[in-house]
Structure formats: structure tokens, C-alpha cells
Design a protein around this motif. Sequence first.
Motif, PDB file in Angstrom:
ATOM      1  N   ASN A 149     112.829  89.603-104.235  1.00  0.00           N
ATOM      2  CA  ASN A 149     111.340  88.618-103.428  1.00  0.00           C
ATOM      3  C   ASN A 149     110.248  88.773-103.378  1.00  0.00           C
ATOM      4  N   GLN A 150     110.294  90.444-103.014  1.00  0.00           N
ATOM      5  CA  GLN A 150     109.188  90.695-103.071  1.00  0.00           C
ATOM      6  C   GLN A 150     108.757  91.990-103.861  1.00  0.00           C
ATOM      7  N   THR A 151     107.290  92.131-103.860  1.00  0.00           N
ATOM      8  CA  THR A 151     107.111  93.175-104.133  1.00  0.00           C
ATOM      9  C   THR A 151     105.433  94.370-104.381  1.00  0.00           C
ATOM     10  N   ASP A 152     105.124  95.059-104.302  1.00  0.00           N
ATOM     11  CA  ASP A 152     103.687  95.262-104.336  1.00  0.00           C
ATOM     12  C   ASP A 152     103.028  95.858-105.894  1.00  0.00           C
ATOM     13  N   ASP A 153     103.857  96.551-106.672  1.00  0.00           N
ATOM     14  CA  ASP A 153     103.381  97.055-108.068  1.00  0.00           C
ATOM     15  C   ASP A 153     103.135  95.619-108.923  1.00  0.00           C
ATOM     16  N   TYR A 154     101.762  95.213-108.061  1.00  0.00           N
ATOM     17  CA  TYR A 154     100.682  94.924-109.325  1.00  0.00           C
ATOM     18  C   TYR A 154      99.972  95.333-109.868  1.00  0.00           C
ATOM     19  N   ASP A 155      99.251  94.525-110.543  1.00  0.00           N
ATOM     20  CA  ASP A 155      97.860  95.754-111.086  1.00  0.00           C
ATOM     21  C   ASP A 155      96.401  94.100-110.436  1.00  0.00           C
ATOM     22  N   ALA A 156      96.978  92.746-109.453  1.00  0.00           N
ATOM     23  CA  ALA A 156      96.475  92.110-108.664  1.00  0.00           C
ATOM     24  C   ALA A 156      97.270  90.872-108.474  1.00  0.00           C
ATOM     25  N   TYR A 157      96.553  89.811-107.470  1.00  0.00           N
ATOM     26  CA  TYR A 157      97.839  89.193-107.140  1.00  0.00           C
ATOM     27  C   TYR A 157      96.533  87.803-107.359  1.00  0.00           C
ATOM     28  N   LEU A 158      96.310  86.821-107.184  1.00  0.00           N
ATOM     29  CA  LEU A 158      95.966  86.044-107.436  1.00  0.00           C
ATOM     30  C   LEU A 158      96.655  84.118-106.895  1.00  0.00           C
ATOM     31  N   LYS A 159      95.589  83.490-106.149  1.00  0.00           N
ATOM     32  CA  LYS A 159      96.282  82.549-105.729  1.00  0.00           C
ATOM     33  C   LYS A 159      95.019  81.336-105.399  1.00  0.00           C
ATOM     34  N   ARG A 170      93.603  95.509-107.258  1.00  0.00           N
ATOM     35  CA  ARG A 170      94.465  97.183-107.079  1.00  0.00           C
ATOM     36  C   ARG A 170      94.106  97.642-108.943  1.00  0.00           C
ATOM     37  N   TRP A 171      92.841  96.834-109.937  1.00  0.00           N
ATOM     38  CA  TRP A 171      92.612  97.322-111.419  1.00  0.00           C
ATOM     39  C   TRP A 171      91.145  97.474-111.151  1.00  0.00           C
ATOM     40  N   GLU A 172      90.033  98.521-111.596  1.00  0.00           N
ATOM     41  CA  GLU A 172      89.423  98.312-111.432  1.00  0.00           C
ATOM     42  C   GLU A 172      88.487  97.890-112.054  1.00  0.00           C
ATOM     43  N   ALA A 177      84.787  93.297-111.861  1.00  0.00           N
ATOM     44  CA  ALA A 177      84.012  91.743-112.397  1.00  0.00           C
ATOM     45  C   ALA A 177      83.601  91.160-110.638  1.00  0.00           C
ATOM     46  N   LEU A 178      84.435  91.408-109.666  1.00  0.00           N
ATOM     47  CA  LEU A 178      84.367  90.816-108.538  1.00  0.00           C
ATOM     48  C   LEU A 178      83.185  91.339-108.130  1.00  0.00           C
ATOM     49  N   ALA A 179      82.311  92.096-107.980  1.00  0.00           N
ATOM     50  CA  ALA A 179      81.293  92.777-107.116  1.00  0.00           C
ATOM     51  C   ALA A 179      80.596  91.368-107.296  1.00  0.00           C
ATOM     52  N   GLY A 180      80.666  91.189-105.661  1.00  0.00           N
ATOM     53  CA  GLY A 180      79.190  90.550-104.964  1.00  0.00           C
ATOM     54  C   GLY A 180      79.817  89.247-104.894  1.00  0.00           C
ATOM     55  N   ALA A 181      81.752  89.271-104.992  1.00  0.00           N
ATOM     56  CA  ALA A 181      82.800  88.260-104.316  1.00  0.00           C
ATOM     57  C   ALA A 181      82.553  88.595-102.819  1.00  0.00           C
ATOM     58  N   THR A 182      82.909  87.328-102.194  1.00  0.00           N
ATOM     59  CA  THR A 182      83.098  87.399-100.666  1.00  0.00           C
ATOM     60  C   THR A 182      84.000  88.562-100.549  1.00  0.00           C
ATOM     61  N   ALA A 183      84.558  89.248 -99.159  1.00  0.00           N
ATOM     62  CA  ALA A 183      85.297  89.988 -98.761  1.00  0.00           C
ATOM     63  C   ALA A 183      86.041  89.438 -98.147  1.00  0.00           C
TER      64      ALA A 183
END
Length: 333
Positions: A149-159, A170-172, A177-183
Motif C-alpha cells: 500500500n506504500q512505496t517510495d520507489d518512484y520517479d515522480a508523484y502527481l496529484k 525525483r527525475w532530473e 521542466a518544472l523550473a519556476g514552479a512554486t516549491a
Amino acid sequence: MGYQIDLKKMNAILADLSKTYTIYAPKRFVGDGTFAHIDTIRYGEISDLAEIEFAEKSNYSFKEVLLPISETLFYFTENEMKEADARAKGAIVFLRSCDLHALKRLDTIYLENGAVDSYYKRLRDNTKFILMGCTQSFENCFCVSMGSNQTDDYDAYLKVDGETVLLNSRWEALDDALAGATAKDVVPDFVTENDTVVELPEAVPQALFDAPFWEDYGNRCIACGRCNFVCPTCTCFTMQDLFYTDNGKAGERRRVWASCHVDGYTDMAGGHAFRNDKGQRMRFKVMHKVNDYKRRFGTHMCIGCGRCDDVCPEYISFSNCINKLSALVKEDN
């Protein structure tokens, strides 16, 4: 890193990534089910986040991205052989935690179980995985019992939250591509309980391999193989040679999905077949998922997605079968 970005901007990023990656996600196919009024949720190519079905469980798993239903391995003539070309693009796959655990099972089988399967590896090496969170458990899921039910083995999480997209990357290439997006701190959604609870047997004694318990499934199973085909960790296949009609000495060899439940899978030369009885086939699958695989690799093969229970036309429940088997193991002890 965590980000918050406008939905339209995220779709623009996906459009840019699609130049080098084919993007796959669970999407709704209206009227594509058993009857005209029933939809199917299965994996397909997407170009917009609105196409992704976040609210429901997919009827089919992601595995056909890495293990095509029918995959040409090589072409041949009477004089030479040529390996089939790999896909021109890489792949991006949206999937849930349980399916990411299933990916580990596929990696173990195809990359760590003897010789490396080069056809699987070349697809796997060029695929990125984006986690979809689960805010609630779905029907027949028992991922908590299986620890998937849980994992931390992913390249990205999206909601997707309205017109806003939350990401943990976690993908360079995605970070760039997300440079400039709100942290923003972004934590994936994981379920912590299911309505269906499974108690796993520690070890199945040999005496239970021939128990009358399996006969019930021999009387009910119709050997359709649906449970195998929707399962993200079933990997059985058969080889098929296709000869071209204009030249009977030229053709191609294909790897095609197969099923331990389907008639003919264990047929041998001379007409002999293993496991003709459907109950024996059920036993083989169950023992492989919750006994044999763990003894060899340390984890259960089943990841508790519940798709086999969802799809069975005879309402055979794999989770109930495991619980019944566990009860018999306790009695035997």
C-alpha cells in the motif's frame, strides 16, 4: 523536490515530454466492457491529465507496457535472423503503489532470475514511473495485508487538485521542466486499511498440496484465464512462430501472453499434460503467489490489487482462498 503548478502548464510539460516518451495511464473506455453500458478502465496513451482515471481502480494493469500481449522477438529467413527493433520512444507510466510493487516482481523475474531478459530490459531501462496516490481503498483490494500500500520507489508523484497539480519529483528531466514552479512540500496519499483483510500462511505443508480443499475450485473454475491476464505479476508466456504465406521459409517469432489456468498450457509432445484438473491449476497459481515465490525471493508475489476477484465470472475470490488456506495450515499445525 515538491512543486505546485497550474494544470495547463503541467499539460504543456507533458506535451513536451511526449516528444521523446509515450505516456500511458489508466483511462476510461466508454462502452468497452462486457456489455454496451459498461465501461472499461485500462491503460492507454494519454496527452492530457484529464484523460487519466484517478478515482477508480483500473480493470487491467500496466504490465503490457513492458510485456506486450504479443511481442515480436526476431524475424527469420532460411539464411538469417534479425532481432526486432525496440520502440523508438521511451515510456512514462502512471500507476499506483501496489503496481509499483508488482514492477519489482517483474524485475526480479526478468532481470534477476538467471539470464537477463534483454527484451524486457530494453523497455524497462527507458521507462519512467509516476505514482498515483490512493485516497481510499477500492473494492476487493487487500494491499495493506500484502504490504504494497506504500512505496517510495518512484520517479515522480502527481496529484491533480482542481486546476492545480502537486508533484514530488525525483527525475532530473522533470525537475528541469518544472523550473519556476512554486516549491511546496508534497506527500503521497496512501491507504492504511482495506475492507478486505488477508492472513497469509507462513509455510504450507506438503500434505495440503493434495487436500480436498482444491476440488471446490475444480468444480467452479471455467479456465478462462482472466485472473492471470489482469494480474500485474503473472508473467507466463508461450512462443509462436508465424510463417509468411508468400514465403514459407520466412517469418517471425512472437512471445505471447499465456495462462496457467487455460487449457493446453501444460501440453507436451505425445499428448501428455500436467494439471488437467482446474483445481490443480488453482493450487499451482495460489502456491506460486503466496508460498513458492516467497521461499525463493523473500516477498510474496501477490500484491493485493484484487483485480482477479474483480474480473472472475464465477466469483472466485483469491483473497478468500488465501484465508481458507491459512486456516487449514493452522489446523494442520
